[in-house]
Design a protein around this motif. Structure first.
Motif, PDB file in Angstrom:
ATOM      1  N   ASP A   1       0.816  -1.216   0.000  1.00 60.12           N
ATOM      2  CA  ASP A   1       0.000   0.000   0.000  1.00 60.12           C
ATOM      3  C   ASP A   1       0.853   1.272   0.000  1.00 60.12           C
ATOM      4  N   ASP A   2       2.145   1.137   0.284  1.00 61.51           N
ATOM      5  CA  ASP A   2       3.034   2.298   0.263  1.00 61.51           C
ATOM      6  C   ASP A   2       3.358   2.740  -1.165  1.00 61.51           C
ATOM      7  N   TYR A   3       3.049   1.881  -2.135  1.00 56.41           N
ATOM      8  CA  TYR A   3       3.441   2.139  -3.522  1.00 56.41           C
ATOM      9  C   TYR A   3       2.237   2.450  -4.407  1.00 56.41           C
TER      10      TYR A   3
ATOM     11  N   CYS B   1       6.011   3.981  -7.584  1.00 52.95           N
ATOM     12  CA  CYS B   1       6.628   5.033  -6.771  1.00 52.95           C
ATOM     13  C   CYS B   1       6.073   5.012  -5.345  1.00 52.95           C
ATOM     14  N   LEU B   2       6.860   5.499  -4.412  1.00 53.13           N
ATOM     15  CA  LEU B   2       6.426   5.568  -3.018  1.00 53.13           C
ATOM     16  C   LEU B   2       5.507   6.770  -2.820  1.00 53.13           C
ATOM     17  N   ASN B   3       4.273   6.479  -2.417  1.00 53.50           N
ATOM     18  CA  ASN B   3       3.257   7.517  -2.321  1.00 53.50           C
ATOM     19  C   ASN B   3       3.620   8.622  -1.335  1.00 53.50           C
TER      20      ASN B   3
END
Length: 380
Positions: free
Chosen positions: A238-240, A246-248
Motif C-alpha cells: 500500500d506504500d506504492y 513510486c512511493l506515495n
C-alpha cells in the motif's frame, strides 16, 4: 495520474506538428532572450562541480552520450538548461567557476547545493553536506559578476530584462541530505517553509537587480527516484502507487513543497506585476514517463539506474568497476538520483511546448530541427 496522461499523449503529435509549423514560419521573430542566468543544484550544473573538485563526475560514463567526455553534468549528456539554450539559439550556458565571457549566459548552479545555509540545519544535528555552495553563495557570485555584465542601473535593467533567469531546481538537497541520513519526517517537513522563503528572497533580490523573466522549477517526484526507492524500500504494498511503483508518501512530500512554492510565486507575481514569474512543473513533466514509460521509449526498468548500483554502494556511477547500461536512452534514471539525457529531453519538451510551464513564455526562438522536436517525432 493515468486519467491526466492519456489525453495529453493523444494530442502530442498534433501539438508537436503545430509547434514546428509555428517555429518554421516565424523563425527568430519574437526572440527576446539574449542570455541565460542560472542558479541551482546538480539538475542544472553545467560544470561548476567539476571546476571545484570534480569527484566521480569527472569520469566516464558521465557525459558519454552527447559530449563523449565528462563535462561536469550529472548525467550521460545534456540537461534541461542545455535544451532551453539550444531552443533560444544561445550557446550552452558556461559554468561560473570555469571563467570566460558570460555575456550570453552564466551558470551558478552547483551539484549538491541547498537553498538554505548549512547553519539552518543545526537543530537537526550532524548532517554531512555534499556542497557548501548554497543559494546565498550563488547570489554572491552573481553580484560579484554584475559589474562585468553592466555598468549602470539602466544598463543592468536592459541587460537583465533581456535575460532568462532560471532559479533552480533548488531545494531538493535541503530534503535529500536529512532524508538520506535518517532524520525524522516531521523535522524535514518543517524545513519546507524555510526553503520556500529562501527561494522567494532570492527571486526578490534578482528582481531588484533588473530580472524581468524568472523560471522557477518545482521538485521532482522523489518517491520515483531510484535512490529513494532503495533506501525506503517497504514490504507494505500500500506504500506504492500500483501504476508507477513510486512511493506515495514521498511523492506527497514533493507535492507539498511544490504547492507551497506555487503559492509563493503567485504572491510574488502580484507584488511585481511587471515581472514574469514562471513555475516549471518538474513533477508532472516527469511523472508522464513513470506512468507510461514505453510510450516515451523507456524499456529499462524505471526503478533501476542505468549507471552504477546506486548511492551508498561501493560501485556508484563514475567509480572504478561500476556497471553501465548499453543504451542510456532506454532508461529514465541515470545514476540513482539524476536522470538521463533522454528523460531531460522529454521534460524540456514539456516546457518548450507546454503544458508544464505556467504561465507560457516564448522560449523557442529558432526552429528545433535536430534538437528537441525531431527527437520527439522519431519517438512517436
Amino acid at each position: 495520474m493515468a486519467k491526466s496522461v492519456s489525453p495529453f499523449l493523444s494530442k502530442l503529435p498534433m501539438l508537436i506538428t503545430a509547434f514546428l509549423l509555428f517555429t518554421n514560419a516565424y523563425g527568430t521573430l519574437g526572440c527576446s532572450y539574449k542570455s541565460i542566468i542560472s542558479f541551482g543544484d546538480s539538475l542544472a550544473d553545467t560544470g561548476n562541480s567539476l571546476h571545484s573538485g570534480g569527484g566521480r563526475i569527472a569520469n566516464l560514463p558521465y557525459g558519454e552520450t552527447y559530449f563523449h567526455k565528462p563535462t561536469g553534468r550529472f548525467s550521460d549528456g545534456r540537461l534541461i538548461i542545455d535544451f532551453i539554450a539550444e531552443s533560444l539559439g544561445l550557446p550552452l550556458v558556461p559554468p561560473y567557476l570555469g571563467g570566460g565571457d558570460f555575456k550570453q549566459g552564466v551558470n551558478f548552479a552547483v551539484g549538491g547545493a541547498t537553498a538554505l545555509k548549512a547553519s539552518s540545519f543545526e537543530e537537526m544535528g550532524d548532517i554531512n553536506f555534499g556542497s557548501t555552495n548554497s543559494l546565498d553563495i550563488q547570489l554572491g557570485w552573481f553580484q560579484k559578476l554584475m559589474p562585468s555584465l553592466c555598468d549602470s542601473t539602466s544598463d543592468c535593467n536592459e541587460f537583465f530584462g533581456k535575460s532568462l533567469f532560471l532559479v533552480g531546481e533548488i531545494g531538493g538537497n535541503d530534503y535529500n541530505y536529512p532524508f538520506f541520513q535518517g532524520k525524522s519526517f516531521e523535522m524535514i517537513q518543517a524545513l519546507v517553509p524555510q526553503v520556500i522563503t529562501t527561494i522567494s528572497s532570492a527571486i526578490t533580490t534578482l528582481i531588484s537587480h533588473g530580472a524581468a523573466t524568472l523560471v522557477v522549477p518545482g521538485n521532482l517526484p522523489i518517491g520515483c527516484s531510484v535512490v529513494y526507492l532503495q533506501i525506503f524500500e517497504s514490504q507494505n504494498k500500500d506504500d506504492y502507487d500500483p501504476q508507477t511503483g513510486c512511493l506515495n508518501w514521498l511523492n506527497e512530500f514533493s507535492q507539498y513543497h511544490n504547492s507551497q512554492l506555487q503559492k509563493e510565486l503567485d504572491r510574488l507575481q502580484t507584488l511585481y506585476p511587471d515581472t514574469t514569474i514562471v513555475y516549471a512543473d518538474y513533477y508532472n513533466a516527469s511523472m508522464l514517463f513513470y506512468s507510461s514509460p514505453d510510450q516515451y521509449g523507456f524499456s529499462g526498468p524505471t526503478d533501476k539506474a542505468c549507471c552504477g548500483r546506486g548511492f551508498g554502494s561501493d560501485q556508484v556511477c563514475g567509480s572504478l568497476g561500476a556497471s553501465v547500461c548499453s543504451d542510456p536512452s532506454s532508461y529514465v534514471g541515470w545514476d540513482g538520483i539524476h536522470l538521463t539525457e533522454a528523460a531531460y529531453r522529454w521534460m524540456a519538451m514539456g516546457f518548450l511546448q507546454g503544458p508544464y510551464i505556467v504561465p507560457r513564455i516564448n522560449v523557442s526562438c529558432v526552429p528545433l530541427s535536430n534538437k528537441v522536436s525531431d527527437y520527439s517525432l522519431a519517438q512517436m
